[in-house]
Enzyme design. Structure first.
Site, PDB file in Angstrom:
ATOM      1  N   CYS A 243     108.380  80.604  23.423  1.00 39.58           N
ATOM      2  CA  CYS A 243     108.247  79.418  24.270  1.00 39.58           C
ATOM      3  C   CYS A 243     108.799  79.684  25.674  1.00 39.58           C
ATOM      4  O   CYS A 243     108.232  80.492  26.404  1.00 39.58           O
ATOM      5  CB  CYS A 243     108.912  78.219  23.592  1.00 39.58           C
ATOM      6  SG  CYS A 243     108.339  76.623  24.216  1.00 39.58           S
ATOM      7  N   HIS A 325     105.810  78.089  18.502  1.00 37.09           N
ATOM      8  CA  HIS A 325     107.017  78.247  17.680  1.00 37.09           C
ATOM      9  C   HIS A 325     106.651  78.824  16.314  1.00 37.09           C
ATOM     10  O   HIS A 325     106.286  78.085  15.400  1.00 37.09           O
ATOM     11  CB  HIS A 325     107.731  76.903  17.519  1.00 37.09           C
ATOM     12  CG  HIS A 325     108.517  76.509  18.722  1.00 37.09           C
ATOM     13  ND1 HIS A 325     109.842  76.842  18.886  1.00 37.09           N
ATOM     14  CD2 HIS A 325     108.150  75.839  19.836  1.00 37.09           C
ATOM     15  CE1 HIS A 325     110.271  76.375  20.057  1.00 37.09           C
ATOM     16  NE2 HIS A 325     109.259  75.773  20.647  1.00 37.09           N
ATOM     17  N   GLU A 327     108.508  79.835  13.993  1.00 36.00           N
ATOM     18  CA  GLU A 327     109.412  79.408  12.916  1.00 36.00           C
ATOM     19  C   GLU A 327     108.931  78.137  12.228  1.00 36.00           C
ATOM     20  O   GLU A 327     109.363  77.817  11.116  1.00 36.00           O
ATOM     21  CB  GLU A 327     110.833  79.226  13.443  1.00 36.00           C
ATOM     22  CG  GLU A 327     111.070  78.022  14.304  1.00 36.00           C
ATOM     23  CD  GLU A 327     110.590  78.154  15.735  1.00 36.00           C
ATOM     24  OE1 GLU A 327     110.767  77.193  16.505  1.00 36.00           O
ATOM     25  OE2 GLU A 327     110.037  79.226  16.087  1.00 36.00           O
TER      26      GLU A 327
END
Length: 350
Positions: A243, A325, A327
């Site tokens: 990001c 993202h 994750e």
């Protein structure tokens, strides 16, 4: 009679119901996520923003601390069509204004038409429209929040999984989500979480196998120290970024970034890999993007909706970055292999 007001750039005032009292200001943005409100509300990338949920009901499965991405609610204020008592109570405990009983579809449409805007929020039994307007007049543009990294970063270095037998990661915390650290630790990495203004010497003291620049709020050009660290170690250490981290890396290596009209915020952003043509769904939260990657970075992934860069790489220099993202908290798990890829890079260099 209304007891909450949102004053939007241009001095238009929207009436609402106060669920958590207070006055504040910030950049008015929206997310299309329909789950994961706990993760969104604790994401440091929302700092100095007023977060509007486009999904009509927020709070339908309660509030559980184990889902938090940081230790506090991060947006300046929260706007929803309907907010449950659980979420309202949480916001009151955190001292974050929250409002509901307004047409969030109208606000989302206005943001899409006009772009992210400054706004002021006033909520509570004694507030007036003028209170919200005064907050609006004091509101800054995101690029003016030059100290925003200090608000969201660790104050001093932390070590996660110190007994791990995997790669040593220097994570420069520009507002890192907790699940980034968790994703690395799950792969047995030893994660040294360093402040956003960590120096070259701070990184050297860790003796890392990998330099990792995290996500975070605001304008990437305001994270100058992180950029200097990238400049120093590029070519000597494998380098990863998520990001804001991708934007910092691009700026440091001769590229440029720019403010988007209304950004990408949600859990269903489609990303296409230019090498394989595979499309994955991703979680995103950013208002800036890489305008020009420069000569040292190749664009390897793009957003299907607007062709903005979603992945940058340089195999020779050992660089992998992602705008989204991986994750995936909240969101789809399509891109979790990113962490395997970057740690494999580090393993090859160690």
């Amino acid at each position: 009679m209304s007891d909450a007001y949102i004053a939007i750039e241009g001095e238009r005032v929207v009436e609402a119901r106060a669920r958590s009292p207070g006055t504040t200001r910030g950049e008015l943005v929206f997310t299309t996520a329909y789950t994961g409100y706990e993760e969104s509300l604790t994401d440091p990338s929302y700092r100095e923003q007023v977060l509007t949920f486009s999904y009509p009901l927020i709070g339908n499965y309660g509030v559980r601390e184990e889902r938090f991405e940081s230790d506090s609610v991060q947006p300046s204020a929260v706007v929803a069509r309907e907010m449950t008592d659980d979420v309202a109570e949480w916001l009151r405990e955190e001292g974050v204004p929250g409002v509901d009983h307004l047409d969030t579809r109208e606000i989302v449409t206005e943001i899409r038409d006009e772009g992210a805007m400054k706004c002021g929020v006033a909520a509570g039994p004694d507030v007036t429209e003028e209170d919200a307007l005064e907050q609006l007049r004091q509101c800054k543009h995101m690029s003016e929040h030059r100290d925003i990294g200090k608000q969201v970063s660790v104050d001093e270095a932390e070590v996660h999984n110190p007994e791990g037998e995997g790669e040593r990661v220097a994570l420069v915390d520009c507002g890192a989500k907790g699940s980034i650290t968790d994703s690395l630790v799950e792969r047995d990495a030893v994660v040294h979480r360093l402040p956003y203004d960590a120096t070259v010497d701070d990184v050297a003291a860790v003796d890392p196998d990998l330099l990792f620049i995290s996500n975070g709020p605001g304008d990437p050009e305001n994270f100058e120290q992180a950029g200097e660290v990238v400049e120093e170690y590029v070519g000597d250490l494998p380098l990863a970024g998520i990001c804001l981290g991708q934007q910092v890396v691009a700026n440091a290596l001769g590229g440029s970034t720019e403010k988007m009209e209304f950004g990408h915020r949600g859990v269903n952003q489609p990303v296409r890999d230019l090498r394989t043509d595979r499309v994955v769904m991703t979680t995103q939260n950013h208002g800036y993007t890489v305008a020009d990657p420069g000569e040292q970075l190749d664009v390897t992934q793009v957003n299907v909706n607007d062709d903005t860069p979603e992945g940058l790489e340089n195999d020779d220099l050992g660089i992998i970055t992602r705008q989204y993202h991986p994750e995936a908290n909240p969101g789809p798990n399509d891109s979790l292999d990113f962490f395997d890829d970057v740690l494999e890079l580090a393993d090859g260099e160690s």
